[in-house]
Design a protein around this motif. Structure first.
Motif, PDB file in Angstrom:
ATOM      1  N   VAL C 749       0.848  -1.187   0.000  1.00 40.81           N
ATOM      2  CA  VAL C 749       0.000   0.000   0.000  1.00 40.81           C
ATOM      3  C   VAL C 749       0.889   1.245   0.000  1.00 40.81           C
ATOM      4  CG1 VAL C 749      -0.151   0.034   2.534  1.00 40.81           C
ATOM      5  CG2 VAL C 749      -1.972   1.090   1.181  1.00 40.81           C
ATOM      6  N   ASN C 750       0.360   2.292  -0.597  1.00 42.02           N
ATOM      7  CA  ASN C 750       1.038   3.582  -0.555  1.00 42.02           C
ATOM      8  C   ASN C 750       1.434   3.886   0.887  1.00 42.02           C
ATOM      9  OD1 ASN C 750       1.474   6.388  -0.296  1.00 42.02           O
ATOM     10  ND2 ASN C 750       0.199   6.813  -2.089  1.00 42.02           N
ATOM     11  N   ALA C 751       2.690   4.233   1.079  1.00 43.42           N
ATOM     12  CA  ALA C 751       3.209   4.382   2.436  1.00 43.42           C
ATOM     13  C   ALA C 751       2.420   5.411   3.240  1.00 43.42           C
ATOM     14  CB  ALA C 751       4.689   4.779   2.384  1.00 43.42           C
ATOM     15  N   TRP C 752       1.810   6.335   2.548  1.00 43.50           N
ATOM     16  CA  TRP C 752       1.011   7.363   3.223  1.00 43.50           C
ATOM     17  C   TRP C 752      -0.111   6.735   4.044  1.00 43.50           C
ATOM     18  CZ3 TRP C 752       1.983  12.219   4.114  1.00 43.50           C
ATOM     19  CH2 TRP C 752       0.950  13.090   4.471  1.00 43.50           C
ATOM     20  N   TYR C 753      -0.659   5.633   3.549  1.00 42.27           N
ATOM     21  CA  TYR C 753      -1.784   4.984   4.228  1.00 42.27           C
ATOM     22  C   TYR C 753      -1.333   3.806   5.094  1.00 42.27           C
ATOM     23  CZ  TYR C 753      -4.336   7.681   0.764  1.00 42.27           C
ATOM     24  OH  TYR C 753      -4.807   8.701   0.001  1.00 42.27           O
ATOM     25  N   ALA C 754      -0.044   3.635   5.199  1.00 39.28           N
ATOM     26  CA  ALA C 754       0.458   2.430   5.846  1.00 39.28           C
ATOM     27  C   ALA C 754      -0.045   2.251   7.276  1.00 39.28           C
ATOM     28  CB  ALA C 754       1.989   2.420   5.815  1.00 39.28           C
ATOM     29  N   PRO C 755       0.030   3.284   8.113  1.00 46.12           N
ATOM     30  CA  PRO C 755      -0.417   3.053   9.499  1.00 46.12           C
ATOM     31  C   PRO C 755      -1.887   2.638   9.560  1.00 46.12           C
ATOM     32  CG  PRO C 755       0.870   5.077   9.345  1.00 46.12           C
ATOM     33  CD  PRO C 755       0.609   4.628   7.934  1.00 46.12           C
ATOM     34  N   ALA C 756      -2.712   3.267   8.741  1.00 47.20           N
ATOM     35  CA  ALA C 756      -4.144   2.949   8.793  1.00 47.20           C
ATOM     36  C   ALA C 756      -4.391   1.515   8.333  1.00 47.20           C
ATOM     37  CB  ALA C 756      -4.914   3.930   7.907  1.00 47.20           C
ATOM     38  N   VAL C 757      -3.749   1.123   7.246  1.00 49.64           N
ATOM     39  CA  VAL C 757      -3.975  -0.230   6.728  1.00 49.64           C
ATOM     40  C   VAL C 757      -3.429  -1.272   7.701  1.00 49.64           C
ATOM     41  CG1 VAL C 757      -3.417  -1.814   4.849  1.00 49.64           C
ATOM     42  CG2 VAL C 757      -4.066   0.561   4.346  1.00 49.64           C
ATOM     43  N   TRP C 758      -2.281  -0.976   8.274  1.00 49.62           N
ATOM     44  CA  TRP C 758      -1.696  -1.875   9.280  1.00 49.62           C
ATOM     45  C   TRP C 758      -2.663  -2.081  10.440  1.00 49.62           C
ATOM     46  CZ3 TRP C 758       2.840  -4.661   9.977  1.00 49.62           C
ATOM     47  CH2 TRP C 758       3.252  -4.961  11.278  1.00 49.62           C
ATOM     48  N   GLU C 759      -3.207  -0.998  10.931  1.00 42.23           N
ATOM     49  CA  GLU C 759      -4.156  -1.102  12.059  1.00 42.23           C
ATOM     50  C   GLU C 759      -5.385  -1.920  11.647  1.00 42.23           C
ATOM     51  OE1 GLU C 759      -3.748  -0.142  15.091  1.00 42.23           O
ATOM     52  OE2 GLU C 759      -2.319   1.530  15.132  1.00 42.23           O
ATOM     53  N   ARG C 760      -5.831  -1.697  10.423  1.00 43.69           N
ATOM     54  CA  ARG C 760      -7.013  -2.442   9.959  1.00 43.69           C
ATOM     55  C   ARG C 760      -6.699  -3.932   9.850  1.00 43.69           C
ATOM     56  NH1 ARG C 760     -10.720   0.928   7.103  1.00 43.69           N
ATOM     57  NH2 ARG C 760     -11.910  -0.956   6.620  1.00 43.69           N
ATOM     58  N   LEU C 761      -5.492  -4.255   9.417  1.00 44.54           N
ATOM     59  CA  LEU C 761      -5.097  -5.668   9.349  1.00 44.54           C
ATOM     60  C   LEU C 761      -5.042  -6.273  10.742  1.00 44.54           C
ATOM     61  CD1 LEU C 761      -2.365  -5.394   6.584  1.00 44.54           C
ATOM     62  CD2 LEU C 761      -4.371  -6.904   6.463  1.00 44.54           C
ATOM     63  N   LEU C 762      -4.513  -5.526  11.673  1.00 43.89           N
ATOM     64  CA  LEU C 762      -4.447  -6.029  13.043  1.00 43.89           C
ATOM     65  C   LEU C 762      -5.851  -6.263  13.584  1.00 43.89           C
ATOM     66  CD1 LEU C 762      -1.628  -3.868  14.695  1.00 43.89           C
ATOM     67  CD2 LEU C 762      -1.490  -6.236  13.892  1.00 43.89           C
ATOM     68  N   ALA C 763      -6.733  -5.317  13.287  1.00 42.19           N
ATOM     69  CA  ALA C 763      -8.104  -5.459  13.780  1.00 42.19           C
ATOM     70  C   ALA C 763      -8.770  -6.674  13.143  1.00 42.19           C
ATOM     71  CB  ALA C 763      -8.896  -4.186  13.477  1.00 42.19           C
TER      72      ALA C 763
END
Lengths: 93, 419, 930
Positions: C749-763
């Motif tokens: 994913v575009n690094a700009w969205y990385a924290p959000a996508v990471w959190e969503r994967l964890l969830a």
């Protein structure tokens, strides 16, 4: 520290450049046809003259383009820079 | 403060009082004769050591050492005098360990106070991969009979308290390899010791004598053309380090050598603060404190080919950054003098020694940054090679044809330490 | 002693300082040396070898003797008292040849500044000031550097220029320079090295002279890195001592330095003065010292004194002993200060002249250091008795005394650079000097290098020992190697060596000047590149999350990567075993963003990849992924990774973390220099894409839950395929790549969205127990599958075949980089080292990485060295899946030796281990599809 003339960007500080060794060493047309010795010549052997030396440089922290230069290895002075594909210019060292 | 202030150091023994003096006589300045059994081209450490062992081990004394400038004025006069044998590969360990054993008896052999000091060398590791490479080298050294230990950061600090082993530097010290028998010597003294012995044995050391060409007859070289006339010879040994390519070009022989500037520097004289030798490849620095008290350091090899015996200053600046990073107490030590040598580097960072396409010409080059420490060892083996016309077993693996077969002795990637 | 009416120091204010434990006072504007001399302290330290008393021998940086250790405000070794500006509270002591480093780190700041100028002028004496002014008037960008606190060079203030006192001339020029916005005028700034193409380095002292008032925000020293179109070297000349017996005592000073101390600091360095000279300039010192109240006698080497100066001397009652030489000295008990000069008269008669100051001038040595740093050759000038610039260098002008021009009028003329030069009013014409290097006497008491205690006897010994070159004599005697680097002794050493050898000095030459001109602190050169600024730190878009999660980081190149995420009470081993088990049994997630990513586009993209990978890439279908290996021309593996084909003419090349920049450069080099005909373009997208492998048997659940549009069935989305999807409008690329053998989805994913996508994967993975894992677990999992890490399991001597990857080497392609090397003799050796697994037979011992492998020793002990080695352990871990430690190793002929038991020396023990296949977990590959 030298001021090196990139053919595209003009004179820039030496730290922006990456050295690429001898110029005009072409990749063999058919490596499979070479003897081990001929292949070793291509892979490992480069000229090492004391005096004018045609060599490759890359403006790695600038335009990232490669170019060729003739430089005097005794004085380190660049005698000429030229673009890939161009013939080595005649220069007095 | 009072202790410091109590005096000018007049009460103490002057720090330079105990350094040994040079002998009253070193060498003659002979006119070159017109013919010699053996001509050694290059009057540096390797050439002089070869001359010494030719005379001492083989009784060959009808020998000339030709030097284009002043004796031992090239890399021998310009290196940082580190001596060690903790190389990774068997072949390297064998020749360097052979040299180290000779170093251990060299003062007696030469009758010269070469100030050989076995103060140990620490090669620092700064990453997990450094640690793996270091352990690998230590274990290989031990199996090869080379003294070596792996030390953790605390042990590093014990041996050399001024090394910054704190965890909050950019690349913390994760440990080090340690070779206790490694050390330093006084480079000029070493070269002059060899020169004096060679001269005393009757070997002619001829300075200001530049080789300008060779005369050949088929597969043999019959003589050497020099700025001081033509000299006929039975055998020729090339020991010209950074200038080897210039000689080989005259002979039409190709070797995979590139000559690069390598810089070094010293500080002013300082009270003893650094008890050992420290080298770091990742935070690039290598440093010892010489007998008079100056810090002696080497920098990285300059990137481009050069025969100028000088390098670029940004290399020195980076070196100083590394030095202060690893040795915070060096902050206000002063750079006193910088200089450069010409190192001949090979593709696998190992030397090229042995035969050439000319049956009576022997080659010794490509030592890169390792030349000084090898001096007695390579002198011994070259003399043996010349005397028997057969590569000494220690140099046999370093033949020119390894680049064709692929049997390289690659000290680059694996050893993780240069110099 | 201090004399009234002289000096430019501020005598209205008093500064206290301590030297050798005693308290003294001085004034703003003093140096430590001038203040000590004003207080009657002449002995500064002692010599390094003989322990003889040493004082001040010159007034500035050419001093060879006055070395001190500053202790406060911060310890600094080996400074010249003449260049230490006095500040209140200064504590210093004299040295005996060695300084002392502080035991604590220096917290002062050091920095750098870059300049690009048309003209650089080094030296703000009369010549340099005019050169700078002329350049400024031409509208050039100018830098003017001078190492002393104030401009003016050797002008004492007694001269008259254009009808006005010389200090006013200096002030006028400085004021005019200040009106030019493109002129940088820096005092206390020493140009210490000159390099190619007009590059000059200079060190500026910015705070030491401010003492306690120095702003903490100011860097203490600054290195100016100046690139100049033209460099004007106006660095003046050093006065040359004369060698005679016992010429090393405190109280023996260079004549111009004695004069400088008087005019600059109001210090009269002696009351009874003998001036010994063969040069006109020393008469100015004699006259000025006499005018200041000293009793002066001139010992003139020449048969006649120059007429002008003879008159000036006579006017003041100064005796001039012509045709005379100082042959030796006597010294006072105690501080060893000179008490008499022993003079040999024209008639040979010996006279002892009592004195407390012996001012010496043997002429002048041009300060040509900067000129010769870039191999500018120096030539011997018989009129000077010294070496001066001997060739014209492009872009360099040498003016004034640095060029051997010793009269003020000449300096003004050369400095004026074609403008009308100011007049040097009333300057007497210089008459030829006598070149006196040495006065006959006992060699062993004639000091050539006073700092090194090296005498004429030492040179004689060197010559006697066979030394014939200046460099050999220098090394034999150590002359010129001390702190002053032979500034004043170099020419003398050459001259005396030439004399003893019986050759002309011009044939012998002199030793080489090398940078720096004066010593420079290591920290100044290090600048800001210390601590965390020593090398850039690279972090991924998730770094803050990793920190918050308590990750332990590992340096991988410049990257900071999470190595493992310990839970309370866990050490690395426990954490990694837990993380490994979580991945093998459930699902884990890794931040793999540091992997190199190269966007390869163009008509010939596939052609390029076929040439650089050992396997075929051109037949890779769009939507598919393929693993590949790259070799150098020597056939050794340099990198590996996967390739995604995005379109006919577009690929994403994934490299190792460490290889990212190197491989991009590598590809660029081939494309630009070897195959410019290929239509292909390369761009790094490492920073643009964040990558999160979601790994483990339950990974499919996580991915399908989060990306509802994505059909994650094996049929629709098979191994080594990639698919694009999106998450709330954010494009996401998912690739089925496995570096663990498990079912795995790499989420890009575009690094700009990385924290959000990471959190969503964890969830999305929460109910499956999704476990973040670090590089250590990644390494264990891949090792269990026998996947090598390039750079860990290889070392530049390993081929794909050695790694057991012959399957990744195309037999169809006629060529690719490295192919030809595979058929060399060495490559077909059956005893090449091959990557194998290694299982310690006790199932307990974890073998240290790096350990060497040897043949089994039946008697349980190693044979005597050298012990033949079979290879070494490249990777070693505890395996949760195997329930035992295991290792990977490169072993000679290893694949033929599976089942053999070998020994691994660990400490003093021999650990038996069995050679196995390198694939230890799921060799059938059943797990990768879940």
């Amino acid at each position: 520290m030298q001021l090196i003339r990139c053919p595209w960007c003009g004179p820039r500080e030496e730290v922006e450049f990456h050295y690429g060794g001898q110029a005009h060493v072409a990749y063999p047309d058919d490596p499979a046809a070479l003897t081990d010795e001929q292949w070793a010549r291509y892979v490992f052997f480069r000229d090492n003259p004391k005096g004018a030396f045609a060599e490759r440089w890359s403006h790695s922290a600038g335009c990232r383009r490669w170019f060729n230069a003739v430089r005097d290895t005794r004085t380190y002075r660049f005698l000429a820079v030229y673009k890939p594909g161009e013939a080595r210019p005649e220069v007095a060292s | 403060m009072s202790e410091l202030a109590s005096g000018s150091s007049a009460q103490r023994t002057p720090p330079g009082a105990h350094l040994p003096e040079h002998p009253d006589f070193l060498w003659r300045t002979p006119e070159p004769r017109r013919t010699y059994d053996v001509v050694i081209v290059g009057g540096g450490g390797h050439g002089l050591a070869t001359a010494h062992y030719l005379a001492k081990n083989h009784g060959i004394t009808n020998v000339a050492v030709l030097e284009k400038g002043w004796l031992a004025g090239g890399n021998m006069a310009r290196n940082t005098t580190i001596i060690r044998s903790n190389y990774l590969w068997d072949e390297s360990a064998a020749i360097y360990e052979h040299a180290l054993k000779l170093w251990e008896g060299l003062e007696d052999d030469l009758g010269y106070p070469i100030l050989f000091s076995q103060r140990g060398v620490l090669n620092l590791a700064h990453s997990e991969q450094d640690v793996r490479d270091s352990v690998r080298r230590v274990e290989a050294n031990r199996l090869n009979g080379v003294d070596a230990e792996w030390l953790g950061p605390d042990e590093v600090a014990k041996l050399c308290p001024i090394v910054n082993v704190s965890a909050d530097i950019r690349y913390p010290v994760q440990g080090a390899t340690y070779q206790p028998r490694a050390g330093i010597a006084k480079h000029d003294y070493v070269a002059w010791g060899f020169a004096r012995r060679a001269d005393a044995a009757g070997i002619d050391l001829i300075q200001d004598c530049e080789v300008t060409g060779f005369t050949t007859d088929g597969d043999r070289v019959t003589g050497v053309r020099t700025t001081r006339g033509d000299i006929a010879c039975g055998r020729v040994a090339l020991c010209a380090a950074g200038h080897t390519s210039v000689l080989l070009d005259m002979l039409g022989v190709a070797a995979p050598l590139q000559s690069h500037p390598l810089q070094a520097l010293v500080s002013e004289l300082l009270e003893p603060v650094h008890p050992t030798v420290v080298m770091s490849n990742a935070v690039h620095v290598y440093v010892s404190q010489a007998h008079k008290g100056e810090l002696v350091m080497g920098a990285g090899v300059d990137s481009y080919n050069g025969y100028g015996q000088r390098g670029a200053f940004h290399v020195i600046e980076r070196q100083m950054a590394a030095a202060v990073e690893l040795f915070p107490v060096f902050a206000r030590a002063h750079l006193l003098r910088t200089w450069g040598g010409i190192v001949d580097v090979t593709p696998d960072a190992s030397p090229i020694v042995g035969r050439t396409p000319y049956e009576n010409v022997y080659l010794n080059c490509g030592w890169g940054t390792g030349g000084f420490k090898a001096t007695p060892g390579i002198g011994w083996c070259m003399a043996d090679t010349i005397a028997h016309d057969e590569p000494h077993p220690h140099v046999a693996p370093f033949s020119l044809d390894r680049f064709t077969t692929g049997a390289l002795v690659d000290e680059h990637g694996a050893a993780a330490v240069a110099h | 002693m201090r004399v009234d009416g002289y000096g430019r120091i501020d005598r209205s204010r008093t500064l206290g300082f301590t030297f050798d434990g005693r308290s003294y006072t001085g004034h703003p504007g003093d140096t430590l040396a001038s203040a000590l001399l004003a207080n009657g302290v002449h002995r500064i330290g002692s010599s390094v070898t003989l322990g003889r008393p040493r004082g001040i021998s010159a007034a500035w940086s050419e001093d060879a003797t006055g070395l001190v250790q500053v202790e406060e405000p911060f310890p600094e070794p080996m400074l010249l008292a003449t260049t230490v500006e006095l500040v209140d509270g200064l504590v210093a002591r004299g040295l005996g040849g060695q300084g002392r480093l502080a035991e604590v780190a220096d917290t002062a700041r050091y920095d750098r500044m870059h300049h690009h100028v048309d003209t650089l002028v080094v030296g703000a004496g009369p010549a340099g000031l005019l050169a700078a002014r002329a350049a400024a008037r031409r509208g050039e960008r100018v830098a003017l550097l001078d190492d002393r606190p104030e401009p003016g060079g050797s002008l004492t203030g007694t001269e008259r220029i254009d009808g006005r006192p010389s200090r006013e001339f200096v002030a006028d020029v400085v004021a005019e320079l200040a009106t030019h916005p493109e002129v940088a005028h820096l005092q206390r700034t020493t140009a210490f090295g000159r390099y190619d193409d007009g590059f000059v380095l200079a060190l500026q002292h910015r705070t030491d002279h401010l003492g306690a008032d120095a702003p903490r925000t100011l860097s203490r020293q600054r290195v100016h890195r100046i690139r100049a179109g033209r460099t004007v070297i106006a660095t003046g000349a050093h006065e040359r001592p004369i060698v005679f017996a016992d010429n090393d005592r405190p109280g023996i000073l260079l004549a111009a330095s004695a004069r400088d101390l008087l005019h600059r600091y109001g210090v009269l360095a002696g009351r009874e003065v003998v001036v010994f000279t063969g040069d006109d300039a020393a008469y100015a010192a004699a006259v000025d010292l006499a005018d200041a109240g000293a009793a002066v006698t001139v010992v003139e080497a020449r048969p006649q004194a120059p007429a002008h100066w003879a008159g000036a001397a006579a006017d003041r009652g100064i005796p001039v002993l012509t045709g005379s030489l100082v042959a030796g000295t006597e010294g006072a008990p105690g501080d060893g200060r000179v008490s008499a000069a022993v003079v040999t008269g024209a008639d040979g008669a010996r006279t002892v002249l009592g004195c407390d100051l012996l001012a010496v001038s043997g002429g002048w040595n041009p300060t040509a250091h900067l000129f010769s740093h870039v191999r500018g050759t120096l030539a011997y000038d018989p009129a000077l008795g010294a070496f001066r610039p001997g060739e014209d260098l492009d872009g360099v002008a040498v003016v004034g005394a640095a060029n051997g021009t010793l009269d003020l009028a000449g300096c003004l003329r050369e400095g004026a650079s074609g403008e009308r030069p100011p007049s040097a009013d009333g300057e007497p014409e210089r008459t030829p000097g006598a070149i006196v290097w040495r006065v006959e006497g006992p060699h062993d008491r004639q000091f050539v290098d006073v700092q090194r205690d090296a005498t004429v006897a030492d040179i004689a010994r060197a010559v006697g020992a066979g030394m014939r070159s200046a460099e050999h004599v220098k090394r034999y005697t150590t002359i010129g190697t001390a702190h002053d680097q032979g500034k004043t002794s170099g020419v003398l050493a050459s001259a005396i060596t030439a004399e003893l050898l019986g050759v002309p000095i011009e044939d012998l030459g002199t030793t080489t000047f090398r940078p720096p001109y004066t010593p420079v602190a290591f920290a100044a050169l290090a600048g800001r590149e210390r601590g965390q600024l020593f090398d850039p730190v690279r972090t991924t878009a998730l770094h803050a999350w990793h920190v918050g999660a308590g990750a332990v980081f590992e340096d991988v190149g410049q990257w900071k990567r999470p190595r493992y995420y310990p839970r309370p009470g866990e050490d690395m081993e426990a954490a990694v075993l837990r993380e490994c088990a979580a991945v093998r049994d459930g699902v884990g997630i890794l931040d793999g963003s540091t992997l190199g990513k190269i966007d390869v586009q163009g008509r010939d993209a596939a052609v390029l990849l076929d040439r650089v990978y050992t396997n075929m890439m051109s037949n890779l279908a769009v939507g598919r992924v393929r693993y590949g290996v790259m070799c150098g021309p020597d056939g050794m593996v340099i990198d590996d990774g996967t390739v995604l084909r995005l379109a006919e003419d577009r690929f994403t090349v994934i490299t190792t973390t460490g290889g990212a920049a190197k491989i991009l450069d590598w590809l660029e080099e081939w494309v630009q220099t070897e195959w410019p005909d290929l239509r292909v373009h390369l761009a790094s997208v490492t920073e643009q894409w964040a990558v999160f492998p979601v790994v483990g048997p339950r990974s499919r659940h996580v991915i399908s839950r989060l990306f509802a549009d994505l059909d994650v069935s094996n049929d629709a989305f098979g191994f080594m395929c990639w698919r694009d999807t999106e998450l709330d409008g954010v494009p996401v690329r998912v690739a089925r790549i496995s570096f663990s053998g498990e079912l795995a989805y790499e989420v890009n994913v575009n690094a700009w969205y990385a924290p959000a996508v990471w959190e969503r994967l964890l969830a999305a993975g929460e109910k499956h127990g999704i476990t973040p894992y670090g590089t250590e677990t990644m390494h264990v999992l891949r090792a269990e599958k026998g996947y090598p890490i390039i750079g860990q399991d290889t070392d530049g001597t390993v081929t794909p075949h050695d790694l057991g990857m012959a399957w990744a080497v195309s037999k169809k392609k006629s060529d690719f980089i490295g192919k030809r090397s595979f058929s060399r003799a060495e490559n077909t050796d059956p005893l090449r080292k091959q990557l194998v697994g290694l299982l310690p037979t006790d199932a307990r011992t974890k073998i240290p990485e790096g350990s060497q492998v040897v043949e089994f020793c039946p008697d349980g002990a190693l044979p005597a060295p050298p012990v033949p080695m079979l290879g070494h352990v490249t990777s070693s871990y505890r395996s949760a899946a195997l329930g035992r430690p295991f290792a990977l190793a490169l072993v000679k002929g290893g694949r033929q030796r599976v089942g053999d038991v070998v020994h691994v020396p660990v400490g003093d023990a021999l650990v038996p281990a069995e050679i196995t296949s390198s694939v230890l977990v799921d060799p059938e590959g059943n797990r990768r599809d879940g």
